[in-house]
Design a protein around this motif. Structure first.
Motif: not given
Length: 449
Positions: A264-266, A377-379, A383-391
């Motif tokens: 899901d993250f990929v 949802a994928s992190v 860790r929503g900030g990490m998920g948003s930042g990476a995305n």
């Protein structure tokens, strides 16, 4: 300060969503403002062709360099705090844009716009992930977030084109930045509950690597064999390889590389990258087509972006009614965008382009809502900030690469050349969108295996 065990009240949810939507709207408003202003900016600041390229590209450098760093800082040390700091940076650098008469200082201010906006976008989605539990409430909230993305993109160019002085939009963004910073006082603080040390080596390597890579992409547009472009591209790649090596050994990594084992993250990362490579690249060049290729004025040149992104606003709000999973919405959104891009292959006039802009808006609305939802949802929880930042890093790196590819293909010296280049480049961006959709579906198939 709240933690993950504290359930936010409805009042806190409403305030948080309102402040996040305002900050996200401001970031995208600022991102698109220079599109119809380039001619006036060039005259006022004495900006030659190279400086004009940097005016359009420099905010992407700040966004790409700051997105993941600010997201993780927000998770660990306070999302509201970092979000408010981003709003202050936007306000101050907007005032710098108003005051300067130098193209170099203006470009540096645009990098500052990107750094401040990175905090607004990454921590904003992190605040939504914390405040709204997984389920229908979060789906609605990320739909509002996606609509604020579309609203900022839609209004930025048209407002800049209608205002008489190119400096006035930056006075507006300075005021909105100050208002956003003040409004955060009504929002509760939140963290992941795991206060880790700052991954300084990772932050320096990622920020410098992405910045140098984008410098290489921008300077390469005027000649890929130029030593500056070759050295910058090679150094950028080397710094990013070093970042990956450091993160594998870090006890508190800026980006958990284990996330790339999650389908899901990929999938959401691929979708964000394809969004930048595809529709954002096309829309970033569309004012150039309308002004230099078709001879339209700045206001008419803003109509395409307005229709595209304006259509995406209600679609993002209504996307919660779709009964598909987030990953399926990503694939469908990219597929619809590809159809819209192919409809733009007949640039005989503004009216001939409108159906394509509209269909792209339909796909982008679904995409914006799903990207916000799946980034969180994928992190892991907290860790929503990490998920948003990476995305969003993937989205803006993709847009930088996509705009470079589009400019190399479509930037021609004659109006007829611009038109023919536009047609060829749109085939490429449509292909990027299709490949993104296929990549998402492959990840979905793997997750179900």
């Amino acid at each position: 300060m709240t933690d993950l065990s504290t359930a936010p009240t409805r009042t806190e949810q409403g305030r948080t969503l309102g402040v996040v939507a305002l900050g996200t709207f401001l970031a995208l408003l600022l991102f698109t403002t220079p599109m119809p202003q380039l001619g006036a900016l060039a005259v006022a600041l004495g900006a030659g062709p190279a400086a004009q390229t940097w005016v359009l590209s420099s905010m992407s450098v700040g966004l790409a360099a700051g997105m993941l760093v600010t997201g993780v800082l927000g998770d660990d040390h306070g999302r509201r705090r970092v979000f408010a700091a981003g709003a202050v940076v936007v306000a101050l650098t907007s005032l710098l844009s108003v005051a300067t008469t130098s193209s170099l200082v203006f470009v540096l201010a645009r990098v500052g716009h990107g750094l401040g906006s990175a905090a607004l976008i990454s921590c904003g989605l992190g605040m939504i992930g914390h405040t709204f539990p997984a389920g229908p409430a979060r789906v609605r909230a990320t739909g509002v977030w996606g609509a604020s993305v579309g609203a900022g993109i839609a209004l930025g160019p048209i407002a800049a084109a209608l205002l008489a002085d190119w400096r006035l939009p930056y006075l507006v963004t300075a005021a909105l930045g100050a208002l956003t910073a003040l409004a955060t006082r009504a929002v509760p603080e939140s963290t992941s509950g795991d206060k880790r040390r700052v991954d300084l080596p990772g932050a320096v390597l990622l920020g410098s690597g992405l910045s140098v890579l984008l410098v290489g992409l921008v300077t390469g547009r005027s000649g890929w064999t130029r030593p500056t472009a070759v050295v910058a591209l090679a150094l950028g790649v080397a710094l990013l390889v070093a970042f990956a090596a450091v993160e594998r050994r870090s006890p508190a990594p800026l980006l958990d590389l284990g996330l790339f084992r999650r389908p899901d993250f990929v999938a959401v990362t691929v979708a964000a990258l394809a969004t930048g490579l595809g529709v954002i690249a096309t829309m970033s060049f569309s004012p150039t087509l309308l002004i230099r290729g078709l001879g339209e004025g700045p206001v008419a040149a803003s109509l395409g972006v307005l229709l595209w992104s304006g259509t995406s606003v209600p679609v993002a709000l209504l996307a919660r009614r779709l009964r598909w999973s987030g990953d399926v919405q990503l694939a469908v959104g990219l597929g619809v965008v590809a159809v819209g891009l192919l409809l733009l292959l007949d640039p005989s006039g503004v009216w001939a382009l409108l159906p394509g802009f509209f269909v792209c808006g339909l796909g982008s609305g679904v995409l914006n809502a799903a990207l916000g939802r799946q980034a969180v949802a994928s992190v892991p929880a907290g860790r929503g900030g990490m998920g948003s930042g990476a995305n969003n890093t993937a989205r803006y790196v993709g847009s930088a690469i996509g705009v470079t590819v589009f400019a190399v293909i479509a930037a021609r010296p004659t109006p007829q050349g611009v038109v023919s280049g536009w047609e060829a480049a749109n085939v490429v961006t449509a292909a990027f969108s299709v490949l993104g959709a296929v990549g998402v579906l492959l990840c979905l198939r793997r997750s179900r295996a």
